[in-house]
Enzyme design. Structure first.
Site, PDB file in Angstrom:
ATOM      1  N   ASP A  82       0.870  -1.229   0.066  1.00  0.00           N
ATOM      2  CA  ASP A  82       0.193  -0.061  -0.208  1.00  0.00           C
ATOM      3  C   ASP A  82       0.962   1.380   0.173  1.00  0.00           C
ATOM      4  O   ASP A  82       1.773   1.130   0.682  1.00  0.00           O
ATOM      5  CB  ASP A  82      -1.051  -0.067   1.291  1.00  0.00           C
ATOM      6  CG  ASP A  82      -1.908   0.841   1.135  1.00  0.00           C
ATOM      7  OD1 ASP A  82      -2.437   1.417   0.030  1.00  0.00           O
ATOM      8  OD2 ASP A  82      -3.053   0.988   2.194  1.00  0.00           O
ATOM      9  N   HIS A 206      -9.839   4.865  -0.825  1.00  0.00           N
ATOM     10  CA  HIS A 206      -9.088   4.827   0.463  1.00  0.00           C
ATOM     11  C   HIS A 206      -9.733   5.726   1.692  1.00  0.00           C
ATOM     12  O   HIS A 206     -10.790   6.237   1.325  1.00  0.00           O
ATOM     13  CB  HIS A 206      -7.720   5.473  -0.005  1.00  0.00           C
ATOM     14  CG  HIS A 206      -6.625   4.718  -0.610  1.00  0.00           C
ATOM     15  ND1 HIS A 206      -5.700   4.172  -0.206  1.00  0.00           N
ATOM     16  CD2 HIS A 206      -6.771   4.288  -1.762  1.00  0.00           C
ATOM     17  CE1 HIS A 206      -4.983   3.217  -1.101  1.00  0.00           C
ATOM     18  NE2 HIS A 206      -5.856   3.416  -2.027  1.00  0.00           N
TER      19      HIS A 206
HETATM   20  P1  13P Z   1      -8.289   4.369   7.203  1.00  0.00           P
HETATM   21  O1  13P Z   1      -7.328   4.004   7.942  1.00  0.00           O
HETATM   22  O2  13P Z   1      -8.894   5.529   7.090  1.00  0.00           O
HETATM   23  O3  13P Z   1      -9.245   3.171   7.113  1.00  0.00           O
HETATM   24  O4  13P Z   1      -7.491   4.164   5.724  1.00  0.00           O
HETATM   25  C1  13P Z   1      -6.936   3.123   5.310  1.00  0.00           C
HETATM   26  C2  13P Z   1      -6.479   3.497   3.816  1.00  0.00           C
HETATM   27  O5  13P Z   1      -6.740   3.976   3.136  1.00  0.00           O
HETATM   28  C3  13P Z   1      -5.003   2.699   3.672  1.00  0.00           C
HETATM   29  O6  13P Z   1      -4.446   2.923   2.318  1.00  0.00           O
END
Ligand code: 13P
Length: 280
Positions: A82, A206
């Site tokens: 990610d 996201h």
């Molecule tokens: P959150 O922590 O707001 O759930 O976002 C996660 C995210 O988008 C990781 O790429």
């Protein structure tokens, strides 16, 4: 079972009009919780790892845990990197056996974002690794929490970006932020519809933690096929730890198992809303 990449899993989601949960994990309890949730609900799932976890769980070591546990699953699992801002991290992930990566140059000018994404696609293609990239900027990830529409995905740029880069999935900015919301988010569904009309790719949301079930359902109806969740998993884990704090007889290993259970319950709730249950 062999691992999957985003391409296969998200194409199915697109056809079936549901979304696959992308859950960011940094310890064994979280990996177990997410995989158990996927098995129990027969959901495809994306296990994600981010650079911010390196200090606690170095990528080369933790990849072995993620990949090893994912291979034992009987449902499709994608092992995804990610928010990689650097090319070196992407190469390390490919070398570790990740099946998917996200290149994030969303805070850069469009030509720079396009060039970085193209370069990532070129190398990842060779290894059958799928590529997600973000256009517009979902803030809150280590930068200032801001949510003005100027950082939302531009429709014409999205059309060009998808064509020129060859990515497998496009992350859009339509009003979500990473982390805990300071106020109720108002998503720009119109913008999402416009992007979907010109971009023939699975779209990614996201900053999923804290959104309402209705927000999820509506964005999924309008083309979101992958939803990223991190904060809600950590909140569920911490809530369980606080609940258990008074239990002097609870061993550490039992505590960890109960954290995995809390993560699993949180993920199952999300999978139900995303519509991925029974799709594995
Ligand atoms: P959150 O922590 O707001 O759930 O976002 C996660 C995210 O988008 C990781 O790429």
């Amino acid at each position: 079972m062999p691992l999957y990449n985003l391409k296969t899993v998200l194409e199915e989601a697109r056809k079936g009009r549901y979304a696959v949960g992308n859950f960011d994990v940094f310890n064994v309890e979280m990996v177990k919780g997410i995989l158990d949730a996927a098995e129990e609900t027969r959901s495809p799932v994306i296990l994600a790892y981010g650079e911010a976890f390196e200090e606690l769980a170095p990528m080369e070591c933790f990849a072995q845990v993620m990949i090893g546990m994912a291979r034992k699953a009987t449902v499709p699992v994608v092992v995804h990197l990610d928010h990689a801002v650097g090319y070196e991290l992407i190469l390390r992930a490919v070398h570790c056996g990740f099946t998917s990566v996200m290149i994030d140059s969303s805070d850069k000018a469009l030509p720079v974002n396009i060039a970085a994404t193209k370069k990532t696609v070129e190398v990842c293609r060779v290894f059958g690794v799928s590529v997600e990239s973000e256009l517009g900027h979902v803030s809150g990830l280590g930068d200032l929490y801001e949510n003005d529409e100027s950082i939302y995905t531009d429709v014409r740029e999205a059309e060009r970006f998808a064509k020129e880069t060859g990515i497998d999935a496009l992350a859009v900015a339509i009003g979500t932020v990473h982390g805990v919301y300071k106020e109720t988010p108002r998503l720009n569904i119109e913008r999402l519809k416009e992007i979907r009309a010109v971009v023939d790719l699975p779209l990614v949301l996201h900053g999923g933690s804290g959104l309402s079930p209705e927000d999820f359902r509506e964005t999924i109806r309008q083309g979101i096929c992958k939803v990223n969740i991190f904060t809600d998993l950590t909140l569920a884990a911490m809530h369980r730890i606080r609940e258990d704090a008074g239990d002097a007889g609870l061993s550490y290993i039992k505590q960890c198992a109960r954290i995995a259970e809390a993560v699993k319950e949180e993920a199952i709730g999300k999978m139900r809303i995303f519509g991925s249950v029974g799709k594995a």
